[in-house]
Design a protein around this motif. Structure first.
Motif, PDB file in Angstrom:
ATOM      1  N   GLN A 207       0.880  -1.174   0.026  1.00  0.00           N
ATOM      2  CA  GLN A 207       0.010   0.084  -0.120  1.00  0.00           C
ATOM      3  C   GLN A 207       0.819   1.211  -0.034  1.00  0.00           C
ATOM      4  O   GLN A 207       0.455   2.384  -0.787  1.00  0.00           O
ATOM      5  CB  GLN A 207      -1.008   0.199   1.165  1.00  0.00           C
ATOM      6  N   GLN A 208       2.085   1.104   0.949  1.00  0.00           N
ATOM      7  CA  GLN A 208       2.881   2.362   0.709  1.00  0.00           C
ATOM      8  C   GLN A 208       3.582   2.834  -0.720  1.00  0.00           C
ATOM      9  O   GLN A 208       3.466   3.833  -1.131  1.00  0.00           O
ATOM     10  CB  GLN A 208       4.137   2.046   1.670  1.00  0.00           C
ATOM     11  N   ALA A 209       3.755   1.656  -1.399  1.00  0.00           N
ATOM     12  CA  ALA A 209       4.360   1.759  -2.812  1.00  0.00           C
ATOM     13  C   ALA A 209       3.182   2.345  -3.467  1.00  0.00           C
ATOM     14  O   ALA A 209       3.549   3.425  -4.369  1.00  0.00           O
ATOM     15  CB  ALA A 209       4.849   0.562  -3.456  1.00  0.00           C
ATOM     16  N   LEU A 210       1.817   1.803  -3.681  1.00  0.00           N
ATOM     17  CA  LEU A 210       0.908   2.422  -4.364  1.00  0.00           C
ATOM     18  C   LEU A 210       0.599   3.862  -3.979  1.00  0.00           C
ATOM     19  O   LEU A 210       0.171   4.671  -4.922  1.00  0.00           O
ATOM     20  CB  LEU A 210      -0.398   1.577  -4.221  1.00  0.00           C
ATOM     21  N   ASP A 211       0.621   4.138  -2.713  1.00  0.00           N
ATOM     22  CA  ASP A 211       0.401   5.612  -2.232  1.00  0.00           C
ATOM     23  C   ASP A 211       1.189   6.351  -3.063  1.00  0.00           C
ATOM     24  O   ASP A 211       0.908   7.610  -3.415  1.00  0.00           O
ATOM     25  CB  ASP A 211       0.435   5.769  -0.831  1.00  0.00           C
ATOM     26  N   LYS A 212       2.783   6.046  -2.889  1.00  0.00           N
ATOM     27  CA  LYS A 212       3.776   6.963  -3.278  1.00  0.00           C
ATOM     28  C   LYS A 212       3.300   6.881  -4.961  1.00  0.00           C
ATOM     29  O   LYS A 212       3.483   8.027  -5.615  1.00  0.00           O
ATOM     30  CB  LYS A 212       4.891   6.242  -3.305  1.00  0.00           C
ATOM     31  N   LEU A 213       3.097   6.102  -5.537  1.00  0.00           N
ATOM     32  CA  LEU A 213       2.636   6.179  -7.148  1.00  0.00           C
ATOM     33  C   LEU A 213       1.268   6.762  -7.237  1.00  0.00           C
ATOM     34  O   LEU A 213       1.242   7.739  -8.288  1.00  0.00           O
ATOM     35  CB  LEU A 213       2.353   4.631  -7.540  1.00  0.00           C
ATOM     36  N   ALA A 214       0.611   7.005  -6.368  1.00  0.00           N
ATOM     37  CA  ALA A 214      -0.735   7.646  -6.287  1.00  0.00           C
ATOM     38  C   ALA A 214      -0.383   9.370  -6.547  1.00  0.00           C
ATOM     39  O   ALA A 214      -1.038  10.095  -6.948  1.00  0.00           O
ATOM     40  CB  ALA A 214      -1.622   7.497  -5.331  1.00  0.00           C
ATOM     41  N   THR A 215       0.798   9.566  -6.042  1.00  0.00           N
ATOM     42  CA  THR A 215       1.211  11.236  -6.027  1.00  0.00           C
ATOM     43  C   THR A 215       1.458  11.480  -7.547  1.00  0.00           C
ATOM     44  O   THR A 215       1.548  12.603  -7.718  1.00  0.00           O
ATOM     45  CB  THR A 215       2.375  11.346  -5.205  1.00  0.00           C
ATOM     46  N   ILE A 216       1.824  10.781  -8.357  1.00  0.00           N
ATOM     47  CA  ILE A 216       2.013  11.129 -10.089  1.00  0.00           C
ATOM     48  C   ILE A 216       0.823  10.310 -10.755  1.00  0.00           C
ATOM     49  O   ILE A 216       1.129  10.153 -12.083  1.00  0.00           O
ATOM     50  CB  ILE A 216       3.440  10.789 -10.101  1.00  0.00           C
ATOM     51  N   LYS A 217      -0.232   9.677 -10.268  1.00  0.00           N
ATOM     52  CA  LYS A 217      -0.791   8.804 -10.908  1.00  0.00           C
ATOM     53  C   LYS A 217      -1.396   9.675 -12.149  1.00  0.00           C
ATOM     54  O   LYS A 217      -1.738   9.208 -13.578  1.00  0.00           O
ATOM     55  CB  LYS A 217      -1.992   8.350 -10.189  1.00  0.00           C
ATOM     56  N   ASP A 218      -1.963  10.923 -11.954  1.00  0.00           N
ATOM     57  CA  ASP A 218      -2.475  11.870 -12.961  1.00  0.00           C
ATOM     58  C   ASP A 218      -1.663  12.341 -14.002  1.00  0.00           C
ATOM     59  O   ASP A 218      -2.019  12.728 -15.133  1.00  0.00           O
ATOM     60  CB  ASP A 218      -3.222  13.086 -12.157  1.00  0.00           C
ATOM     61  N   ASP A 219      -0.049  11.909 -13.875  1.00  0.00           N
ATOM     62  CA  ASP A 219       0.768  12.634 -14.795  1.00  0.00           C
ATOM     63  C   ASP A 219       1.458  11.449 -15.427  1.00  0.00           C
ATOM     64  O   ASP A 219       2.381  11.532 -15.970  1.00  0.00           O
ATOM     65  CB  ASP A 219       1.959  13.229 -14.017  1.00  0.00           C
ATOM     66  N   VAL A 220       0.938  10.193 -15.491  1.00  0.00           N
ATOM     67  CA  VAL A 220       1.624   9.032 -15.893  1.00  0.00           C
ATOM     68  C   VAL A 220       0.707   8.586 -17.066  1.00  0.00           C
ATOM     69  O   VAL A 220      -0.572   8.342 -17.414  1.00  0.00           O
ATOM     70  CB  VAL A 220       1.618   7.766 -14.776  1.00  0.00           C
ATOM     71  N   ILE A 221       1.357   8.291 -18.191  1.00  0.00           N
ATOM     72  CA  ILE A 221       1.024   7.345 -19.378  1.00  0.00           C
ATOM     73  C   ILE A 221       1.467   5.993 -19.321  1.00  0.00           C
ATOM     74  O   ILE A 221       2.755   5.817 -19.134  1.00  0.00           O
ATOM     75  CB  ILE A 221       1.427   8.011 -20.624  1.00  0.00           C
ATOM     76  N   TRP A 222       0.883   5.000 -18.908  1.00  0.00           N
ATOM     77  CA  TRP A 222       1.103   3.779 -18.572  1.00  0.00           C
ATOM     78  C   TRP A 222       1.457   2.969 -20.101  1.00  0.00           C
ATOM     79  O   TRP A 222       0.587   2.901 -20.818  1.00  0.00           O
ATOM     80  CB  TRP A 222      -0.040   2.876 -18.114  1.00  0.00           C
ATOM     81  N   TRP A 223       2.352   2.225 -20.009  1.00  0.00           N
ATOM     82  CA  TRP A 223       2.953   1.785 -21.377  1.00  0.00           C
ATOM     83  C   TRP A 223       2.876   0.145 -21.187  1.00  0.00           C
ATOM     84  O   TRP A 223       3.087  -0.479 -20.063  1.00  0.00           O
ATOM     85  CB  TRP A 223       4.142   2.108 -21.813  1.00  0.00           C
ATOM     86  N   SER A 224       2.677  -0.681 -22.293  1.00  0.00           N
ATOM     87  CA  SER A 224       2.847  -2.005 -22.123  1.00  0.00           C
ATOM     88  C   SER A 224       3.938  -2.494 -23.384  1.00  0.00           C
ATOM     89  O   SER A 224       3.836  -3.829 -23.284  1.00  0.00           O
ATOM     90  CB  SER A 224       1.326  -2.574 -22.565  1.00  0.00           C
ATOM     91  N   ALA A 225       4.411  -1.851 -23.955  1.00  0.00           N
ATOM     92  CA  ALA A 225       5.414  -2.188 -25.058  1.00  0.00           C
ATOM     93  C   ALA A 225       6.528  -1.530 -24.864  1.00  0.00           C
ATOM     94  O   ALA A 225       6.663  -0.419 -24.732  1.00  0.00           O
ATOM     95  CB  ALA A 225       4.768  -2.388 -26.499  1.00  0.00           C
ATOM     96  N   GLY A 226       7.939  -2.211 -24.842  1.00  0.00           N
ATOM     97  CA  GLY A 226       8.861  -1.631 -24.609  1.00  0.00           C
ATOM     98  C   GLY A 226       9.223  -0.343 -25.674  1.00  0.00           C
ATOM     99  O   GLY A 226      10.112   0.395 -25.225  1.00  0.00           O
ATOM    100  N   ALA A 227       8.420  -0.292 -26.839  1.00  0.00           N
ATOM    101  CA  ALA A 227       8.932   0.566 -27.913  1.00  0.00           C
ATOM    102  C   ALA A 227       7.903   1.815 -27.573  1.00  0.00           C
ATOM    103  O   ALA A 227       8.350   3.074 -28.141  1.00  0.00           O
ATOM    104  CB  ALA A 227       8.441   0.210 -29.234  1.00  0.00           C
ATOM    105  N   ASP A 228       6.987   1.708 -26.537  1.00  0.00           N
ATOM    106  CA  ASP A 228       6.106   2.767 -26.338  1.00  0.00           C
ATOM    107  C   ASP A 228       7.041   4.087 -25.695  1.00  0.00           C
ATOM    108  O   ASP A 228       6.647   5.223 -26.340  1.00  0.00           O
ATOM    109  CB  ASP A 228       5.007   2.575 -25.211  1.00  0.00           C
ATOM    110  N   THR A 229       7.650   4.002 -24.605  1.00  0.00           N
ATOM    111  CA  THR A 229       8.422   5.314 -24.078  1.00  0.00           C
ATOM    112  C   THR A 229       9.309   5.990 -25.229  1.00  0.00           C
ATOM    113  O   THR A 229       9.176   7.177 -25.051  1.00  0.00           O
ATOM    114  CB  THR A 229       9.360   4.847 -22.866  1.00  0.00           C
ATOM    115  N   PRO A 230      10.209   5.300 -26.021  1.00  0.00           N
ATOM    116  CA  PRO A 230      11.053   5.933 -26.768  1.00  0.00           C
ATOM    117  C   PRO A 230       9.997   6.722 -27.886  1.00  0.00           C
ATOM    118  O   PRO A 230      10.434   7.791 -28.012  1.00  0.00           O
ATOM    119  CB  PRO A 230      11.762   4.736 -27.687  1.00  0.00           C
ATOM    120  N   GLN A 231       8.882   6.278 -28.211  1.00  0.00           N
ATOM    121  CA  GLN A 231       8.067   6.960 -29.146  1.00  0.00           C
ATOM    122  C   GLN A 231       7.407   8.132 -28.472  1.00  0.00           C
ATOM    123  O   GLN A 231       7.507   9.222 -28.987  1.00  0.00           O
ATOM    124  CB  GLN A 231       7.000   5.945 -29.760  1.00  0.00           C
ATOM    125  N   LEU A 232       7.036   8.009 -27.280  1.00  0.00           N
ATOM    126  CA  LEU A 232       6.450   9.069 -26.360  1.00  0.00           C
ATOM    127  C   LEU A 232       7.305  10.214 -26.342  1.00  0.00           C
ATOM    128  O   LEU A 232       7.124  11.244 -26.188  1.00  0.00           O
ATOM    129  CB  LEU A 232       5.939   8.489 -24.961  1.00  0.00           C
TER     130      LEU A 232
END
Length: 369
Positions: A207-232
């Motif tokens: 829960q501590q980890a999820l709470d920390k991630l929640a601090t940036i959740k609205d600023d995150v684009i979630w990726w599922s393929a390794g090529a996504d971040t380089p393209q973004l």
């Protein structure tokens, strides 16, 4: 299911690995499963094309489903129809598949090639043989890249910059699964590196980890393929994002994108092959023959010509040279280079083999909130 047909070799050089089964007891086609993109291309160039050239009449097709390998192999096994012959997986998934009887056990010194100086395969791979079913190929890391033109005069030097939206406003991309994200969240919430997995083993720590991630959740684009971040990053849609170091190398050095590497707290991991259980004797023989060739000393060194992942064999490291087309030295771009490895985080395979399903479910439920 996305299939990409490989080159069908025409050179009739049926030597070496194919000789032992030249009486027709090996299947003539294979389905290889990997991750697509620059990594799969490095496999194609380094050992699939050479293997096909040595084995006239043999064909191979790619299925880019490694991210879903565990679930799909479970389903295939339950249905009694395993359609994959050789599957590229991360070490934690190999451990799970081995424990569930979905991957064949391998005897390294019987099934894999010795080093050129006679060193046994088990000694050459050493501690990287983390499962009885896992044949390591590469050491890679998951780390962050950032847009050099969007960070001003203070480029990030520490992984916790990902959580600092005041200094580095803008979207960031993270993988749509808990692995690595949970560890970085705890590190950036004050948990000591040596304590991360003890904390993450508890409901409170998760829960501590999820709470920390929640601090940036609205600023995150979630990726599922390794090529996504380089393209973004290339499109300027994110200011920073995680992905595999080889993908960032390709964007920076091959595509000349305005991207910098953030090596701090890079997470070392292993990737390699497994052979599924449930194959016919002919298909299993072909898979074993291919694996022996594809993981020998020269082939693993050759792969480093195309992507900045370190070869898993000790005997391959001295053979790593320059990039196949760029002509640059590859060693400084490896995650294991001393300048890049000043603060690394060691991925715990056993932890994720034990906790993956439960934390995955919790993470996906959190994402849906």
């Amino acid at each position: 299911m996305k299939l990409t047909k490989t080159l069908l070799a025409t050179t009739a050089l049926t030597l070496a690995s194919g000789t032992a089964f030249a009486d027709g007891h090996m299947a003539s086609d294979m389905t290889l499963v990997s991750w697509g993109g620059a990594y799969q291309n490095s496999q194609q160039k380094a050992y699939v094309e050479p293997y096909l050239e040595m084995n006239d009449g043999v064909t191979a097709v790619w299925d880019e489903s490694s991210a879903e390998a565990v679930a799909k192999l479970r389903a295939m096994n339950e249905a009694g129809s395993v359609t994959w012959d050789v599957v590229d997986v991360v070490a934690a998934d190999a451990i799970r598949l081995c424990d569930e009887g979905l991957a064949l056990e391998i005897d390294p010194d019987e099934d894999l090639a010795a080093a050129p100086d006679g060193t046994s395969a088990s000694d050459d791979f050493g501690d990287l043989l983390v499962s009885d079913c896992f044949i390591p190929q590469i050491v890679y890391s998951t780390t962050f890249g950032y847009r050099t033109d969007l960070v001003g005069d203070t480029p990030p030097t520490e992984v916790c910059a990902v959580f600092d939206t005041e200094t580095y406003p803008g979207k960031r991309s993270l993988e749509k699964r808990p692995i690595n994200n949970m560890e970085w969240a705890l590190l950036c919430d004050g948990v000591a590196k040596d304590d991360v997995y003890d904390v993450l083993a508890t409901d409170e720590g998760q829960q501590q980890a999820l709470d920390k991630l929640a601090t940036i959740k609205d600023d995150v684009i979630w990726w599922s393929a390794g090529a996504d971040t380089p393209q973004l990053l290339a499109d300027g849609e994110v200011i920073m994002g995680s992905t595999y170091n080889g993908r960032l190398f390709a964007a920076i050095e091959e595509q000349d994108q305005p991207i910098g590497m953030l090596w701090d707290a890079q997470v070392f991991d292993l990737d390699g092959w497994i052979i599924p259980t449930g194959l016919s004797p002919e298909r299993e023989a072909r898979a074993r023959d291919f694996i022996k060739f594809a993981t020998d000393t020269q082939r693993l060194a050759d792969q480093a010509k195309y992507i900045s992942y370190g070869p898993a064999r000790a005997s391959s490291a001295p053979l790593v040279g320059q990039h196949a087309t760029l002509g640059i030295d590859m060693a400084p771009h490896m995650p294991t280079d001393p300048d890049n490895a000043q603060n690394t985080f060691l991925y715990n395979y056993e932890f994720w083999a034990d906790y993956r399903d439960d934390i995955d479910a919790k993470f996906q439920a959190w994402l849906a909130q």
